[in-house]
Design a protein around this motif. Sequence first.
Motif, short mmCIF file in Angstrom:
data_model
loop_
_atom_site.label_atom_id
_atom_site.label_comp_id
_atom_site.label_asym_id
_atom_site.label_seq_id
_atom_site.Cartn_x
_atom_site.Cartn_y
_atom_site.Cartn_z
N ALA A 219 -2.55 -6.68 10.56
CA ALA A 219 -1.85 -5.46 10.16
C ALA A 219 -1.95 -5.25 8.65
O ALA A 219 -2.16 -4.12 8.18
CB ALA A 219 -0.39 -5.53 10.59
N ASN A 220 -1.80 -6.32 7.89
CA ASN A 220 -1.85 -6.19 6.44
C ASN A 220 -3.25 -5.91 5.93
O ASN A 220 -3.43 -5.18 4.94
CB ASN A 220 -1.27 -7.45 5.80
CG ASN A 220 0.23 -7.54 5.96
OD1 ASN A 220 0.92 -6.52 5.92
ND2 ASN A 220 0.75 -8.74 6.15
N ALA A 221 -4.25 -6.46 6.57
CA ALA A 221 -5.63 -6.19 6.16
C ALA A 221 -6.02 -4.75 6.48
O ALA A 221 -6.88 -4.16 5.81
CB ALA A 221 -6.58 -7.15 6.85
N ALA A 222 -5.39 -4.16 7.49
CA ALA A 222 -5.69 -2.78 7.87
C ALA A 222 -5.01 -1.76 6.96
O ALA A 222 -5.42 -0.61 6.91
CB ALA A 222 -5.27 -2.54 9.32
N GLY A 223 -3.95 -2.18 6.24
CA GLY A 223 -3.24 -1.26 5.35
C GLY A 223 -2.11 -0.55 6.05
O GLY A 223 -2.27 0.57 6.56
N PRO A 224 -0.93 -1.17 6.10
CA PRO A 224 0.19 -0.59 6.85
C PRO A 224 0.73 0.69 6.22
O PRO A 224 0.77 0.84 4.99
CB PRO A 224 1.26 -1.69 6.80
CG PRO A 224 0.56 -2.91 6.32
CD PRO A 224 -0.59 -2.46 5.50
N ASP A 225 1.17 1.60 7.08
CA ASP A 225 1.87 2.80 6.62
C ASP A 225 3.28 2.44 6.16
O ASP A 225 3.76 1.33 6.41
CB ASP A 225 1.96 3.82 7.76
CG ASP A 225 0.60 4.33 8.19
OD1 ASP A 225 -0.32 4.34 7.34
OD2 ASP A 225 0.45 4.70 9.37
N LEU B 39 0.83 -1.20 0.00
CA LEU B 39 0.00 0.00 0.00
C LEU B 39 0.86 1.25 0.00
O LEU B 39 0.61 2.20 -0.75
CB LEU B 39 -0.93 -0.01 1.21
CG LEU B 39 -1.86 1.19 1.35
CD1 LEU B 39 -2.79 1.32 0.15
CD2 LEU B 39 -2.67 1.11 2.64
N ALA B 40 1.88 1.27 0.84
CA ALA B 40 2.77 2.43 0.91
C ALA B 40 3.48 2.66 -0.42
O ALA B 40 3.64 3.81 -0.86
CB ALA B 40 3.79 2.24 2.03
N LEU B 41 3.90 1.59 -1.09
CA LEU B 41 4.57 1.73 -2.37
C LEU B 41 3.61 2.26 -3.43
O LEU B 41 3.98 3.14 -4.23
CB LEU B 41 5.15 0.38 -2.81
CG LEU B 41 5.91 0.36 -4.13
CD1 LEU B 41 7.12 1.29 -4.09
CD2 LEU B 41 6.34 -1.06 -4.47
N ALA B 42 2.39 1.75 -3.44
CA ALA B 42 1.40 2.24 -4.40
C ALA B 42 1.11 3.72 -4.17
O ALA B 42 1.01 4.51 -5.13
CB ALA B 42 0.13 1.41 -4.29
#
Length: 461
Positions: free
Chosen positions: A248-254, A76-79
Amino acid sequence: MSTTDVIRATDEVRILVLETPSLGDRSYLAHDGEVALVVDPQRDIDRVLRLAEDEGVRITHVLETHIHNDYVTGGLALAEATGAAYLVNGEDAVSFERVPVRDGEVVEVSSTMSVRAIATPGHTFTHLSYALLADGQEVGVFTGGSMLFGSTGRPDLLGPDHTEALVHHQYSSTHRLAHELPADAHVLPTHGFGSFCSAGSSEGATASTIGRERRENPALTQEEERWVEQTLAGLDAFPAYYAHMGPANAAGPDAAELDPPARADKNAIARSLRDGEWVVDLRNRTAFAAGHVVGTLNIGIDGQFSTYLGWLIPWGTPLTLLGETPEQVAEAQRELVRIGIDELEGAATGGPADWTDAEPGSFPRAQFADLAQVRHHRPVAVLDVRRAPEHADGHIEGAVNVPIHEILGRLDELPDGEIWVHCAGGYRASVVASVLAASGRQVVAVDDSFERAGEAGLPIV
């Protein structure tokens, strides 16, 4: 392979491997010279961004094969950092914006590259693999935790209620990949290089193809019931921190924060130890045994640091790091954010004289030949901290087996007196020796290969 190794899929399309050896995982960047896709990136996305910059390409798509259980994703952070489309299975219950992708969908990355999503449940129920197409030809497949090199991803990480269903799914998924993809297609797994997400050994393989897996992967060469039975029988414990990765991954990590931690002085280190916090010495086991701050634990940065620290530490325990250099501390911090340990109480560099005014602690190191000699003269307890299947395959007669991940809860079971602790090669033994030393036990760390135990004259049963 290192991050500089390249798989040349075609004259135009290159696949670059990003290794994370301490976790036994790989991520991938594939590009056509202009645009790139990234598969299963780790949380420290600066590595990916630097690689894309070095290659002179723009990241337009980030793909997840599954909701990972062994590390915190950087997807998510990379995207968000690149403006890339973030492809995640549409059936996954997540708390962030994504491009939902499902079985059979083809996503065009460029005029040269595209990917085809393939449902491959088994490691998780919603696991996807992605066939990489270059000029319309399927040249590789990103298999995540499905088909690995000579193995598959383990089916038990979602709990015992789902293991039976998932192991049969895994068998079917592996056969689907073998049936649908050409023999020369590269197999590009995320797990299987020492990761505890693997259900079997990859036996040192660094590359493979669908054709090779058809010939050698037990999931493709054995009948289903036999393979299922052997796979389930071979499953062993996995790190305790895995329980925190999926949520943590389902929540969308910073994105990872890698600013240097606050400096811990002698008083802060003493206070942390007094308060029952964890102070971890990152130096190698030789240096630690020779002299260390009493009460600290040795989990060297030269081994599977994040795996064993994450496995042992009670989640949320305040943590201070001690390293010889700022670079050592920075490396450890990077390892920790990959498994979701973001906050450090502090860090210090140098050596024991810089960390305490008290007399340093120490304990002896030895080899199996020394143990054999000592046992001729006096009784000593032998503690084998390998996992139960390792112990069952052969152990020193009379040794007590307490696997490393159980040691903190079983200290009261250990015999009194001098304890010689060993593992397969020395790393885990040093971790446990530091635990025993911190609890006031008399310990000797066997820093030797277990293959030499029998040669030294110790009875192996």
